[in-house]
Design an enzyme around this catalytic site. Sequence first.
Site, mmCIF file in Angstrom:
data_model
loop_
_atom_site.group_PDB
_atom_site.id
_atom_site.type_symbol
_atom_site.label_atom_id
_atom_site.label_comp_id
_atom_site.label_asym_id
_atom_site.label_seq_id
_atom_site.Cartn_x
_atom_site.Cartn_y
_atom_site.Cartn_z
ATOM 1 N N TYR A 239 4.580 6.931 1.594
ATOM 2 C CA TYR A 239 4.275 5.590 1.080
ATOM 3 C C TYR A 239 4.467 5.538 -0.440
ATOM 4 O O TYR A 239 5.051 4.582 -0.970
ATOM 5 C CB TYR A 239 2.845 5.196 1.454
ATOM 6 C CG TYR A 239 2.557 3.718 1.272
ATOM 7 C CD1 TYR A 239 2.698 2.827 2.328
ATOM 8 C CD2 TYR A 239 2.154 3.204 0.032
ATOM 9 C CE1 TYR A 239 2.446 1.474 2.163
ATOM 10 C CE2 TYR A 239 1.908 1.856 -0.141
ATOM 11 C CZ TYR A 239 2.049 0.992 0.927
ATOM 12 O OH TYR A 239 1.817 -0.354 0.758
ATOM 13 N N PRO B 122 9.490 -4.196 6.966
ATOM 14 C CA PRO B 122 8.723 -4.100 5.710
ATOM 15 C C PRO B 122 7.389 -3.367 5.807
ATOM 16 O O PRO B 122 6.726 -3.179 4.785
ATOM 17 C CB PRO B 122 8.501 -5.571 5.313
ATOM 18 C CG PRO B 122 8.745 -6.365 6.540
ATOM 19 C CD PRO B 122 9.636 -5.587 7.424
ATOM 20 N N LYS C 46 9.332 -0.143 1.938
ATOM 21 C CA LYS C 46 10.383 0.750 1.444
ATOM 22 C C LYS C 46 11.676 0.060 0.976
ATOM 23 O O LYS C 46 12.469 0.663 0.246
ATOM 24 C CB LYS C 46 10.766 1.754 2.547
ATOM 25 C CG LYS C 46 9.756 2.840 2.751
ATOM 26 C CD LYS C 46 9.794 3.863 1.634
ATOM 27 C CE LYS C 46 8.468 4.519 1.394
ATOM 28 N NZ LYS C 46 7.686 4.012 0.283
ATOM 29 N N HIS D 178 -2.420 0.838 -7.701
ATOM 30 C CA HIS D 178 -3.256 1.062 -6.519
ATOM 31 C C HIS D 178 -3.240 2.535 -6.121
ATOM 32 O O HIS D 178 -2.183 3.123 -5.955
ATOM 33 C CB HIS D 178 -2.772 0.199 -5.344
ATOM 34 C CG HIS D 178 -3.273 -1.211 -5.415
ATOM 35 N ND1 HIS D 178 -3.321 -2.043 -4.329
ATOM 36 C CD2 HIS D 178 -3.774 -1.911 -6.453
ATOM 37 C CE1 HIS D 178 -3.822 -3.216 -4.692
ATOM 38 N NE2 HIS D 178 -4.092 -3.159 -5.982
ATOM 39 N N TYR E 229 -3.863 -2.608 5.986
ATOM 40 C CA TYR E 229 -2.951 -2.627 7.131
ATOM 41 C C TYR E 229 -3.814 -2.556 8.388
ATOM 42 O O TYR E 229 -4.531 -1.564 8.583
ATOM 43 C CB TYR E 229 -2.002 -1.415 7.098
ATOM 44 C CG TYR E 229 -0.936 -1.487 6.023
ATOM 45 C CD1 TYR E 229 -1.218 -1.165 4.704
ATOM 46 C CD2 TYR E 229 0.363 -1.868 6.339
ATOM 47 C CE1 TYR E 229 -0.231 -1.214 3.721
ATOM 48 C CE2 TYR E 229 1.364 -1.920 5.364
ATOM 49 C CZ TYR E 229 1.055 -1.591 4.059
ATOM 50 O OH TYR E 229 2.024 -1.644 3.087
#
Length: 394
Positions: free
Chosen positions: A385, A293, A297, A72, A201
């Site tokens: 990220y 979460p 990580k 991704h 998100y």
Amino acid sequence: MRTTVGIIGGGPAGLLLARLLHTAGIDCVVLENRTRDYVEQRQRAGILEQGTVDALRACGAGARMDAEGLVHDGIELRFDRQSHRVDFPAATGGRSVMVYAQTEVVKDLIALQLAEGPPLFFQARALAVEKPESDRPVVRFSHGGREQTLECDYVIGCDGFHGIARAAIPAAVRRTYERSYPYSWLGILADVPPSCDELIYARGAGGFALHSMRSPTVSRFYLQVPNGTDPADWPDERIWDELDRRFAVDGGRRLARGPVTAKSVTPMRSHVTEPMRYGRLFLAGDAAHIVPPTGAKGLNLAVSDVRVLARAFEHHRRTGSAELLDGYSDVCLRRVWQATRFSYDMTTMLHSRPDDDAFDERVHLARLHRLAASGPATAELAENYTGLPLEEIG
Ligand code: RFL
Ligand code: PHB
């Protein structure tokens, strides 16, 4: 029983450490409390940082990940009924992430270990770590209905948040830092193709929602729910309706729905134990730290801990110097605190607290707008990220 490195816990941290030590020619034994089936089915993480992917490939555990994992190059942020894409390679100079479930990483590592060693015992429950400050620490464990001992040169606690290793660091030495959050995640798996190409998100009406995936035919969703929520209060239709409400954007479409195959509630917590080493006992992964979460990580931190540790053992064996082993805790904690900060920021920015008022809501939205609009703010999210490089944490 006797070994060089005794590893408590056969989750991602313990299994990868065993593999790395084995490939470096250092002998070890893994004690895992649960059955193989249980460990392989435990639904958890889904996102692997570039460094995690590289480490799995380098130790020979990357073949199925490369065949079945999904690369991704970004995520979508949704808020204020609009969507904004974060382009990872553009913001980071080429980094991306891999969608490949923790269950599959664990299956791959277990298969390798059972085929090539080192020894891995299931249903072997560590009871205590004794004499961690001595040259010969001992793990007392129960296996096959009787109590046994594993004598080691070093003991590594990879036994997760509810394990026993952490408690072997004397209370006078151990410091803990904690934050609990006033919300939990309701997670579901559904047999339906994802309604998106990349993770979404969302800070939506009613709180946070996340659309993730496991494969081209299996979707994973999370919804912010109040602490103490009983999954039984969330029949499937209620979940789908709430997901549609939270992901809603102007001109958007409803989610594709399908049979829900798993449902569970996870509380959100940050926790760090310092130091991560006491004498010849080292902690790695969730045994030493937990992050909520939202930043994806936890698994990646477990992997970076054991990479640092394996490198230190290998250096010790090659040179006789304990310098890297001595630096283990400090090196890991620098990264742990960066991930703790990032996970905290992602969590607070995307969730609604029960006591938030209209002012808080506006501030959270302002942070999200800034993230979407500013190159440096976007890059800050993308770099964290996709994972900060092992060496570059100051
Ligand atoms: P684990 O996986 O908890 O493994 C510890 C193992 O130790 C065993 N054990 C014992 N064995 C012997 N004797 C004892 N006394 C023992 N006590 C315990 C346990 O049975 C277990 O097998 O810890 P490890 O290896 O440190 O791995 C950490 C990760 O599992 C965890 O950080 C992640 O799952 C967190 N996480 C995520 N991380 C990510 O990087 N990306 C994600 O997308 C992500 N999503 C998530 C997550 C965790 C979640 N939950 C359920 C907390 C999503 C969720 C919902
Ligand atoms: C998951 O797919 O389980 C997942 C993905 C991203 C997160 C957390 C969980 O931030």
